[in-house]
Design a protein around this motif. Structure first.
Motif, PDB file in Angstrom:
ATOM      1  N   TRP A 150       0.842  -1.189   0.000  1.00 33.46           N
ATOM      2  CA  TRP A 150       0.000   0.000   0.000  1.00 33.46           C
ATOM      3  C   TRP A 150       0.876   1.237   0.000  1.00 33.46           C
ATOM      4  O   TRP A 150       2.058   1.184   0.348  1.00 33.46           O
ATOM      5  CB  TRP A 150      -0.997  -0.013   1.155  1.00 33.46           C
ATOM      6  CG  TRP A 150      -0.435   0.097   2.550  1.00 33.46           C
ATOM      7  CD1 TRP A 150       0.573  -0.638   3.099  1.00 33.46           C
ATOM      8  CD2 TRP A 150      -0.872   0.989   3.571  1.00 33.46           C
ATOM      9  NE1 TRP A 150       0.782  -0.271   4.403  1.00 33.46           N
ATOM     10  CE2 TRP A 150      -0.093   0.727   4.729  1.00 33.46           C
ATOM     11  CE3 TRP A 150      -1.854   1.983   3.649  1.00 33.46           C
ATOM     12  CZ2 TRP A 150      -0.255   1.432   5.924  1.00 33.46           C
ATOM     13  CZ3 TRP A 150      -2.021   2.676   4.840  1.00 33.46           C
ATOM     14  CH2 TRP A 150      -1.228   2.392   5.965  1.00 33.46           C
ATOM     15  N   ASN A 151       0.285   2.334  -0.435  1.00 32.71           N
ATOM     16  CA  ASN A 151       0.965   3.614  -0.493  1.00 32.71           C
ATOM     17  C   ASN A 151       0.128   4.634   0.265  1.00 32.71           C
ATOM     18  O   ASN A 151      -1.096   4.507   0.377  1.00 32.71           O
ATOM     19  CB  ASN A 151       1.134   4.067  -1.943  1.00 32.71           C
ATOM     20  CG  ASN A 151       1.862   3.043  -2.784  1.00 32.71           C
ATOM     21  OD1 ASN A 151       3.077   2.911  -2.706  1.00 32.71           O
ATOM     22  ND2 ASN A 151       1.130   2.302  -3.584  1.00 32.71           N
ATOM     23  N   SER A 152       0.788   5.670   0.761  1.00 30.87           N
ATOM     24  CA  SER A 152       0.045   6.661   1.532  1.00 30.87           C
ATOM     25  C   SER A 152       0.810   7.979   1.590  1.00 30.87           C
ATOM     26  O   SER A 152       2.036   8.019   1.435  1.00 30.87           O
ATOM     27  CB  SER A 152      -0.222   6.162   2.957  1.00 30.87           C
ATOM     28  OG  SER A 152       0.996   5.911   3.645  1.00 30.87           O
ATOM     29  N   VAL A 153       0.054   9.044   1.794  1.00 28.01           N
ATOM     30  CA  VAL A 153       0.608  10.346   2.138  1.00 28.01           C
ATOM     31  C   VAL A 153       0.380  10.532   3.628  1.00 28.01           C
ATOM     32  O   VAL A 153      -0.765  10.486   4.094  1.00 28.01           O
ATOM     33  CB  VAL A 153      -0.068  11.475   1.344  1.00 28.01           C
ATOM     34  CG1 VAL A 153       0.485  12.832   1.777  1.00 28.01           C
ATOM     35  CG2 VAL A 153       0.138  11.276  -0.153  1.00 28.01           C
ATOM     36  N   ASN A 154       1.465  10.708   4.386  1.00 22.06           N
ATOM     37  CA  ASN A 154       1.397  10.723   5.843  1.00 22.06           C
ATOM     38  C   ASN A 154       1.747  12.088   6.395  1.00 22.06           C
ATOM     39  O   ASN A 154       2.710  12.718   5.957  1.00 22.06           O
ATOM     40  CB  ASN A 154       2.367   9.696   6.442  1.00 22.06           C
ATOM     41  CG  ASN A 154       1.982   8.272   6.112  1.00 22.06           C
ATOM     42  OD1 ASN A 154       1.411   8.009   5.068  1.00 22.06           O
ATOM     43  ND2 ASN A 154       2.306   7.354   6.992  1.00 22.06           N
ATOM     44  N   LEU A 155       0.976  12.519   7.384  1.00 19.05           N
ATOM     45  CA  LEU A 155       1.275  13.741   8.125  1.00 19.05           C
ATOM     46  C   LEU A 155       1.534  13.354   9.574  1.00 19.05           C
ATOM     47  O   LEU A 155       0.694  12.695  10.208  1.00 19.05           O
ATOM     48  CB  LEU A 155       0.102  14.722   8.052  1.00 19.05           C
ATOM     49  CG  LEU A 155       0.284  16.037   8.822  1.00 19.05           C
ATOM     50  CD1 LEU A 155       1.451  16.842   8.262  1.00 19.05           C
ATOM     51  CD2 LEU A 155      -1.006  16.862   8.785  1.00 19.05           C
ATOM     52  N   GLU A 156       2.702  13.733  10.090  1.00 20.11           N
ATOM     53  CA  GLU A 156       3.105  13.356  11.446  1.00 20.11           C
ATOM     54  C   GLU A 156       3.471  14.605  12.245  1.00 20.11           C
ATOM     55  O   GLU A 156       4.071  15.540  11.707  1.00 20.11           O
ATOM     56  CB  GLU A 156       4.295  12.403  11.390  1.00 20.11           C
ATOM     57  CG  GLU A 156       4.775  11.898  12.730  1.00 20.11           C
ATOM     58  CD  GLU A 156       5.947  10.944  12.599  1.00 20.11           C
ATOM     59  OE1 GLU A 156       5.700   9.770  12.265  1.00 20.11           O
ATOM     60  OE2 GLU A 156       7.101  11.379  12.788  1.00 20.11           O
ATOM     61  N   TYR A 157       3.091  14.592  13.533  1.00 21.03           N
ATOM     62  CA  TYR A 157       3.426  15.720  14.402  1.00 21.03           C
ATOM     63  C   TYR A 157       3.826  15.193  15.772  1.00 21.03           C
ATOM     64  O   TYR A 157       3.141  14.334  16.344  1.00 21.03           O
ATOM     65  CB  TYR A 157       2.243  16.676  14.546  1.00 21.03           C
ATOM     66  CG  TYR A 157       2.578  17.935  15.320  1.00 21.03           C
ATOM     67  CD1 TYR A 157       3.420  18.898  14.776  1.00 21.03           C
ATOM     68  CD2 TYR A 157       2.065  18.157  16.597  1.00 21.03           C
ATOM     69  CE1 TYR A 157       3.744  20.050  15.469  1.00 21.03           C
ATOM     70  CE2 TYR A 157       2.379  19.306  17.300  1.00 21.03           C
ATOM     71  CZ  TYR A 157       3.218  20.249  16.736  1.00 21.03           C
ATOM     72  OH  TYR A 157       3.542  21.380  17.422  1.00 21.03           O
ATOM     73  N   SER A 158       4.946  15.712  16.300  1.00 25.02           N
ATOM     74  CA  SER A 158       5.455  15.296  17.601  1.00 25.02           C
ATOM     75  C   SER A 158       5.619  16.515  18.497  1.00 25.02           C
ATOM     76  O   SER A 158       6.078  17.568  18.030  1.00 25.02           O
ATOM     77  CB  SER A 158       6.805  14.583  17.467  1.00 25.02           C
ATOM     78  OG  SER A 158       6.710  13.431  16.657  1.00 25.02           O
ATOM     79  N   LEU A 159       5.263  16.355  19.773  1.00 26.91           N
ATOM     80  CA  LEU A 159       5.415  17.444  20.731  1.00 26.91           C
ATOM     81  C   LEU A 159       5.555  16.865  22.129  1.00 26.91           C
ATOM     82  O   LEU A 159       5.201  15.697  22.372  1.00 26.91           O
ATOM     83  CB  LEU A 159       4.215  18.390  20.695  1.00 26.91           C
ATOM     84  CG  LEU A 159       2.894  17.911  21.329  1.00 26.91           C
ATOM     85  CD1 LEU A 159       1.995  19.101  21.615  1.00 26.91           C
ATOM     86  CD2 LEU A 159       2.171  16.899  20.448  1.00 26.91           C
ATOM     87  N   MET A 160       6.065  17.674  23.042  1.00 28.99           N
ATOM     88  CA  MET A 160       6.159  17.297  24.449  1.00 28.99           C
ATOM     89  C   MET A 160       4.915  17.800  25.173  1.00 28.99           C
ATOM     90  O   MET A 160       4.623  18.998  25.182  1.00 28.99           O
ATOM     91  CB  MET A 160       7.415  17.888  25.085  1.00 28.99           C
ATOM     92  CG  MET A 160       8.724  17.418  24.483  1.00 28.99           C
ATOM     93  SD  MET A 160       8.997  15.636  24.593  1.00 28.99           S
ATOM     94  CE  MET A 160       9.058  15.403  26.384  1.00 28.99           C
TER      95      MET A 160
END
Length: 276
Positions: A150-160
């Motif tokens: 499978w293929n995908s467009v991913n949006l990721e966000y990291s925070l404390m």
């Protein structure tokens, strides 16, 4: 018992999440750190673990080993528009029936990606999070009825969320997946959340992953990991992992897995900039 333990873990992470987070570091410090960071680094944790099922008979066929190799290559520094940078990643995850005769591999998953990363600042120009937009492909390299991709467009966000608790949330828009696994989203869903808590910073940590399928049922997965670092001058840890749910691997994504494994991990420091 499993539901009680799962609920307790969620409650524990929720309670510690309401503490105030740190102030973050300045834009100039972030620019300097990105500018001096190694171009080649660990992306996700690299590990080798082995274990047994806890929902079926333990045999040579049901016990296994799992390992992961993951790296990241910076293509640019923070020189692109809007303080973004370009990167490539590659992750390979394998499931190995190491205890069977001839020790065959059950499956190997290949996961390359290309993406843009961006530090996120508040009005005081202090770092509050890291975002990335990626184009990903994942497949198991097999043919016929065992082929999965499978293929995908991913949006990721990291925070404390507080000085000890980090949240990474990832959402994806999948495409080109229905030919081999048309019901894949019923098991992997459209998003994933990871919480990591430093019980003893840089020595003893806990991590919780949550994922929910699209349908109105309990199909999804949660994974608990406990890390312990025996040596001070090292990013090497021992890891205990409990995975319960679906789609741990592509070839058997419709099968329920309940495994506990233990082993060795080289942890990534990709998001440590948020803890400074």
């Amino acid at each position: 018992m499993k539901k009680l333990l799962f609920s307790s873990l969620l409650l524990w992470f929720s309670l510690v999440a309401f503490d105030a987070s740190g102030q973050g570091i300045t834009r100039s410090t972030v620019d300097s750190l990105i500018g001096n960071a190694p171009a080649f680094s660990i992306h996700k944790d690299n590990f080798f673990i082995s274990g047994i099922p806890i929902n079926e008979e333990i045999t040579r066929s049901t016990a296994d080993a799992k390992y992961q190799i993951s790296f990241k290559q910076l293509m640019t520094r923070n020189t692109l528009p809007w303080d973004t940078y370009l990167f490539l990643t590659y992750t390979q995850k394998a499931f190995w029936n190491i205890y069977e005769n001839s020790s065959p591999f059950q499956e190997i998953n290949f996961n390359p990606s290309i993406g843009f990363g961006k530090p996120v600042y508040n009005k005081k120009k202090k770092l509050v999070g890291l975002a990335s937009l990626m184009l990903e492909h994942e497949s198991n390299g097999r043919d016929s009825i065992f082929s999965r991709s499978w293929n995908s467009v991913n949006l990721e966000y990291s925070l404390m969320l507080n000085p000890k608790l980090k949240l990474t949330a990832e959402a994806w828009v999948p495409f080109s997946y229905k030919s081999g696994n048309p019901d894949l989203l019923d098991y992997v869903g459209l998003a994933e959340a990871n919480l990591e808590y430093d019980i003893i910073p840089k020595r003893f940590m806990a991590e919780l992953m949550l994922r929910k399928g699209l349908e109105w049922n309990w199909k999804g997965a949660y994974r608990v990991r406990i890390f312990y670092r025996p040596f001070k001058m090292s990013n090497q840890y021992f890891m205990l992992e409990w995975f319960n749910g679906y789609s741990e691997s592509l070839v058997n994504y419709t099968e329920h897995v309940n495994m506990i494994r233990v082993g060795y991990v080289i942890k990534t420091n990709e998001l440590d900039i948020l803890k400074q």
